[in-house]
Write a protein that holds these residues in place. Sequence first.
Motif, PDB file in Angstrom:
ATOM      1  N   UNK A   1       0.857  -1.175   0.000  1.00 32.00           N
ATOM      2  CA  UNK A   1       0.000   0.000   0.000  1.00 32.00           C
ATOM      3  C   UNK A   1       0.902   1.237   0.000  1.00 32.00           C
ATOM      4  N   UNK A   2       0.522   2.236  -0.754  1.00 34.36           N
ATOM      5  CA  UNK A   2       1.352   3.448  -0.857  1.00 34.36           C
ATOM      6  C   UNK A   2       0.853   4.509   0.111  1.00 34.36           C
ATOM      7  N   UNK A   3       1.758   4.999   0.918  1.00 31.55           N
ATOM      8  CA  UNK A   3       1.443   6.138   1.782  1.00 31.55           C
ATOM      9  C   UNK A   3       1.263   7.372   0.906  1.00 31.55           C
ATOM     10  N   UNK A   4       0.418   8.280   1.327  1.00 36.34           N
ATOM     11  CA  UNK A   4       0.141   9.472   0.524  1.00 36.34           C
ATOM     12  C   UNK A   4       1.417  10.284   0.298  1.00 36.34           C
ATOM     13  N   UNK A   5       2.309  10.304   1.275  1.00 34.60           N
ATOM     14  CA  UNK A   5       3.574  11.029   1.104  1.00 34.60           C
ATOM     15  C   UNK A   5       4.455  10.376   0.034  1.00 34.60           C
ATOM     16  N   UNK A   6       4.363   9.052  -0.103  1.00 32.39           N
ATOM     17  CA  UNK A   6       5.096   8.364  -1.165  1.00 32.39           C
ATOM     18  C   UNK A   6       4.544   8.753  -2.539  1.00 32.39           C
ATOM     19  N   UNK A   7       3.236   8.908  -2.620  1.00 30.49           N
ATOM     20  CA  UNK A   7       2.614   9.320  -3.882  1.00 30.49           C
ATOM     21  C   UNK A   7       3.055  10.734  -4.239  1.00 30.49           C
ATOM     22  N   UNK A   8       3.084  11.596  -3.249  1.00 33.89           N
ATOM     23  CA  UNK A   8       3.525  12.976  -3.476  1.00 33.89           C
ATOM     24  C   UNK A   8       4.975  12.998  -3.956  1.00 33.89           C
ATOM     25  N   UNK A   9       5.829  12.230  -3.303  1.00 34.57           N
ATOM     26  CA  UNK A   9       7.235  12.168  -3.721  1.00 34.57           C
ATOM     27  C   UNK A   9       7.361  11.637  -5.142  1.00 34.57           C
ATOM     28  N   UNK A  10       6.604  10.596  -5.445  1.00 35.71           N
ATOM     29  CA  UNK A  10       6.644  10.037  -6.794  1.00 35.71           C
ATOM     30  C   UNK A  10       6.171  11.063  -7.818  1.00 35.71           C
TER      31      UNK A  10
END
Length: 115
Positions: free
Chosen positions: A54-63
């Motif tokens: 599962x992707x943390x929202x902060x990981x999505x932002x970084x990506x």
Amino acid sequence: MTYTQLSQLVQALLDAPKSNPTVKEFAQFWFDAEGTEKQAELTKQLVSVAEQNIALIDEVIDYARSERAIQSLGEEGAANLLQHAKDLKAQGAEFCDCQACVAAKNIIDLKAEIM
């Protein structure tokens, strides 16, 4: 939790367009092992697989800010993803809301019933 309910959760992982290949493979193995001890073993691993993917929202932002996102989604697509992720975070979201992550979150939320 019934077998049908569990099957629906695993099917959601398999069907989600953005589930990574490892998750899709795991879900298919789970279905292929239907009714066997192997399926029971895989069921015990299901929550762990969901938690790891599962992707943390902060990981999505970084990506979304990355060159990789721009190459994959184009500048506009990456910018749209970034804005969407920021909006989700502002609303208090902890995780990505793509189908794959929603499916994983549903499994994690039912951990006590699955284990």
